[in-house]
Design an enzyme around this catalytic site. Structure first.
Site, short mmCIF file in Angstrom:
data_model
loop_
_atom_site.label_atom_id
_atom_site.label_comp_id
_atom_site.label_asym_id
_atom_site.label_seq_id
_atom_site.Cartn_x
_atom_site.Cartn_y
_atom_site.Cartn_z
N CYS A 2 0.85 -1.18 0.00
CA CYS A 2 0.00 0.00 0.00
C CYS A 2 0.89 1.25 0.00
CB CYS A 2 -0.92 0.13 1.21
SG CYS A 2 -1.98 -1.30 1.45
N ARG A 27 2.91 0.28 -5.39
CA ARG A 27 2.85 -0.39 -4.08
C ARG A 27 1.53 -1.12 -3.87
NH1 ARG A 27 6.69 1.36 -0.73
NH2 ARG A 27 5.51 0.65 1.07
N TRP A 75 -3.15 -2.45 -1.47
CA TRP A 75 -2.93 -3.85 -1.86
C TRP A 75 -3.52 -4.65 -0.71
CZ3 TRP A 75 -0.22 -8.18 -0.03
CH2 TRP A 75 -0.05 -9.21 -0.95
N ASN A 101 -0.43 1.42 5.97
CA ASN A 101 0.31 0.42 5.19
C ASN A 101 0.89 -0.55 6.21
OD1 ASN A 101 3.60 0.60 3.63
ND2 ASN A 101 2.11 -1.01 3.53
N GLY A 102 0.61 -1.86 6.04
CA GLY A 102 1.16 -2.83 7.00
C GLY A 102 0.07 -3.73 7.55
N GLU A 482 14.20 -17.26 -13.09
CA GLU A 482 13.78 -15.88 -13.29
C GLU A 482 12.90 -15.75 -14.54
OE1 GLU A 482 13.69 -13.36 -11.58
OE2 GLU A 482 13.52 -11.66 -12.93
N LYS A 486 9.02 -14.37 -14.38
CA LYS A 486 8.55 -13.21 -15.14
C LYS A 486 7.33 -13.57 -15.99
CE LYS A 486 11.18 -9.77 -14.11
NZ LYS A 486 11.32 -10.30 -12.77
N GLU A 489 4.33 -13.93 -13.61
CA GLU A 489 3.98 -12.66 -13.00
C GLU A 489 3.25 -11.72 -13.97
OE1 GLU A 489 7.60 -10.53 -12.01
OE2 GLU A 489 6.57 -9.34 -10.50
N HIS A 505 13.36 -36.35 -13.81
CA HIS A 505 12.89 -36.91 -12.54
C HIS A 505 11.42 -36.58 -12.30
CE1 HIS A 505 16.90 -38.20 -11.57
NE2 HIS A 505 17.35 -36.99 -11.90
N LYS A 604 4.75 -3.66 -5.99
CA LYS A 604 6.19 -3.54 -6.18
C LYS A 604 6.94 -3.89 -4.91
CE LYS A 604 9.98 -2.28 -8.28
NZ LYS A 604 10.51 -3.35 -9.15
O1 M6R Z 1 12.49 -5.20 -3.40
P1 M6R Z 1 12.96 -6.62 -3.35
O2 M6R Z 1 14.09 -6.89 -4.27
O3 M6R Z 1 13.25 -7.08 -1.96
O4 M6R Z 1 11.71 -7.46 -3.88
C1 M6R Z 1 11.72 -8.86 -3.88
C2 M6R Z 1 10.60 -9.41 -4.72
O5 M6R Z 1 9.36 -9.02 -4.19
C3 M6R Z 1 10.66 -8.95 -6.17
O6 M6R Z 1 11.89 -9.23 -6.74
C4 M6R Z 1 9.55 -9.64 -6.99
O7 M6R Z 1 9.79 -10.99 -7.09
C5 M6R Z 1 9.45 -8.99 -8.37
N1 M6R Z 1 8.12 -8.49 -8.57
C6 M6R Z 1 9.75 -9.91 -9.50
O8 M6R Z 1 9.68 -9.26 -10.73
#
Ligand code: M6R
Length: 609
Positions: A2, A27, A75, A101-102, A482, A486, A489, A505, A604
């Site tokens: 948030c 956020r 969020w 936020n939290g 990764e 992506k 996500e 396996h 984010k």
């Molecule tokens: O800000 P951070 O690097 O600690 O964030 C970690 C993850 O939340 C972040 O890398 C997340 O996996 C991304 N959205 C991936 O694209």
């Protein structure tokens, strides 16, 4: 997660707050709201969905008289993303409102007490409970500040919170505990927000609040107090040197695309002052005077974890340091014995990720030396780690992390080289890596447009597949993870990252003609082994795309097509493969019409557990 913002000044508060919320949308963006005092009355306007829907509502109202207000982009944690659950939340008597936020962990217990005292609730949120807790404290406290502090002392969990009340119509109170909150100090106006871009067009002078601090802002003053005893605290302002230009799309359709194309610059900026390409040496000033660690534990989440996993073998191979990469949310609930001389590397773009932050604190409690690798200056991890090394990648706005990973990999590689310099047999290796690294930004700049056009063709062909694999061995395995992250996500296609040798396996059972495998096949010592795994996939009629730099025709396997990349030295191939994967996921999401910069269910900065 948030985003919160508060404003006291001379400008119309509502449009300014909404503009700030746009810059905080990364956020969270499932609902939003604002609260302001107009003609002595507290007004709250909220909307479910994207910020645009809040703007549509506000456009039909007269809001221009208010010069103080708070706002929120959400969020969801407690309660669905509906208008009722959107912030700001008012106390049941309507005498104050807060944005939060939290997570307020003991909210259920407090809610029961408050219900017994006659407070009523119209949402499922923990935040509304906090608003009523403050209202309850107002009944006995001598001031709003005292009521705010007393209520927060009863709240367990994490928060950054801002409060507005018609009792003090030109004042915003704010406090933080384990969630970011920054004051912006302007001329005749002051701000509080979860992140600097929210108010950067108006001021560059900021004050970083620490846990357990309360701020009180008016148009002409700002004060910080200790939550514990409300004693005034001395705080310094810091000047922010970067500007809004760095946080704008700059002609690109999406922030993600812009940030992918910024990688050459991020890598250069990250090396600047650390790598000497004339004398072939690496010196990381932040590590000067520190002994080479006996062991390293790299802890992070998501993409940052993949960067850590990628670096593990480099730290072992180049610097001879036993290293292990761990997921922060797992580490924090294991009682990991840390050995004497073990150093914990905490990797986080935002520097605010709750699990990573918790891991940092645990490592410190256990007496380990901690090094933070962060992108955001002034972030919690950057401030709490014993030593911090900034990745210098510039602001990353897109929820999908791209340039931050390239910069994290650069820093980690430089750290491996920094710690390898006394290893004489590795001098030649150091020279070759540094020579290659110097060329990476230019090589990347050259190939990015071609990578994008190839990625777009592949995306059009494979975006409707049922699922896909990303396979790699050694250094390419974290990149495979990764690539899959992506795709999931951004385009919501099921994708798995797998160690190529593990396929047989079990996962190989998924292979069929509409289940493609993207294989990372650099020309390294594992080329033949990975190639054999491709034969196994091809034999089961699975389409294969091999990202490779070996030969013009690639692995020469029936049914396997080649995505040819230029060759770089050893681990440096990863810097060329990473953007290919990022661009594929970008193009697949764009092809499917998904919201690239704000994928569903995400945010984010993950500041909750
Ligand atoms: O800000 P951070 O690097 O600690 O964030 C970690 C993850 O939340 C972040 O890398 C997340 O996996 C991304 N959205 C991936 O694209």
């Amino acid at each position: 997660m948030c985003g919160i913002i508060g404003y006291c000044g001379h400008r119309p508060a509502v449009p300014l707050i909404v503009e700030g919320l746009h810059r905080l949308e990364y956020r969270g963006y499932d609902s939003s709201g604002v609260c302001f005092v107009q003609n002595g009355e507290l007004k709250v306007v909220r909307a479910e969905g994207k910020l645009k829907l809040l703007e549509d509502k506000l456009a039909r109202m007269e809001v221009s008289l208010a010069t103080t207000g708070i706002g929120h982009t959400r969020w969801a944690t407690h309660g669905a993303p509906t208008e009722d659950n959107a912030h700001p939340h008012r106390s049941s008597e309507g005498d104050l409102a807060i944005v939060h936020n939290g997570i307020f962990e003991n909210y259920l217990e407090c809610k029961r007490d408050l219900q017994d005292k006659g407070f009523s609730f119209s949402s499922q949120t923990d935040t509304e409970v906090l608003a009523n807790l403050i209202a309850d404290e107002c009944r006995s406290a001598a001031s709003l500040l005292e009521a705010f502090a007393n209520a927060l002392k009863k709240a367990r969990g994490s928060y950054s919170v801002a409060m507005l009340s018609p009792r003090e119509p030109n004042v915003v109170y704010a406090a933080r505990h384990s969630c970011p909150l920054i004051l912006g100090v302007g001329a005749g106006e002051n701000f509080v927000a979860s992140d600097i871009p929210a108010f950067l067009p108006y001021t560059r002078e900021v004050v970083f609040l620490e846990d357990g601090e309360i701020a009180r802002i008016t148009p002409t003053s700002w004060e910080v107090f200790s939550l514990l005893d409300r004693a005034p605290l001395e705080k310094k302002t810091t000047r922010i040197e970067w500007d809004m230009q760095a946080a704008q799309k700059g002609g690109y359709k999406h922030f993600m695309l812009k940030e992918i194309f910024e990688q050459p610059q991020s890598i250069s900026d990250c090396m600047s002052g650390r790598a000497d390409f004339v004398n072939f040496s690496v010196n990381i000033a932040e590590l000067e005077g520190m002994e080479k660690p006996a062991r390293l534990r790299l802890i992070a989440c998501g993409t940052s974890y993949h960067a850590g996993l990628w670096a593990q073998s480099l730290l072992e191979g180049l610097a001879g340091i036993p290293a292990v990469a761990e997921i922060a949310s797992e580490f924090r609930y294991r009682n990991v014995p840390l050995e004497p001389g073990e150093v914990v590397l905490i990797i986080s773009q935002s520097g605010e990720t709750a699990d990573t932050m918790a891991a940092l604190r645990i490592a410190k409690e256990k007496g380990a030396k901690t090094i933070g690798i962060c992108n955001v200056v002034g972030s919690s991890i950057a401030r709490e780690a014993d030593t911090v090394i900034f990745t210098q990648a510039g602001p990353e706005i897109s929820v999908a992390s791209t340039k931050a990973m390239a910069a994290q990999m650069t820093v980690l590689l430089l750290m491996a080289l920094h710690w390898s310099k006394d290893e004489h047999p590795r001098r030649e290796e150091l020279r070759r890596i540094l020579t290659g690294l110097a060329d990476i930004p230019a090589a990347l700049r050259d190939i990015l447009p071609a990578l994008q056009s190839e990625a777009s063709k592949l995306a059009a062909r494979f975006a409707s597949c049922r699922g896909m694999f990303f396979l790699g061995r050694g250094q390419s395995y974290p990149l495979a993870l990764e690539g899959a992250l992506k795709v999931k996500e951004l385009s919501y296609i099921h994708a798995e990252g797998y160690a190529a040798g593990e396929m047989k396996h079990g996962p190989i059972a998924l292979i069929e003609p509409d289940f493609p495998s993207f294989v990372l096949l650099p020309n390294d010592g594992l080329y033949d082994k990975t190639r054999s795994n491709l034969e196994e996939v091809a034999a089961r009629k699975g389409p294969i795309v091999a990202l490779t730099c070996a030969g013009k025709s690639g692995p020469d396997i029936k049914g396997c097509e080649t995505w040819l990349l230029p060759e770089a030295y050893g681990p440096l191939n990863s810097f060329l493969m990473l953007p290919a994967l990022q661009l594929f996921s970008y193009e697949a999401a764009a092809f499917l019409g998904k919201d690239v910069d704000q994928p569903r269910n995400l945010a984010k900065s993950v500041t909750v557990e």
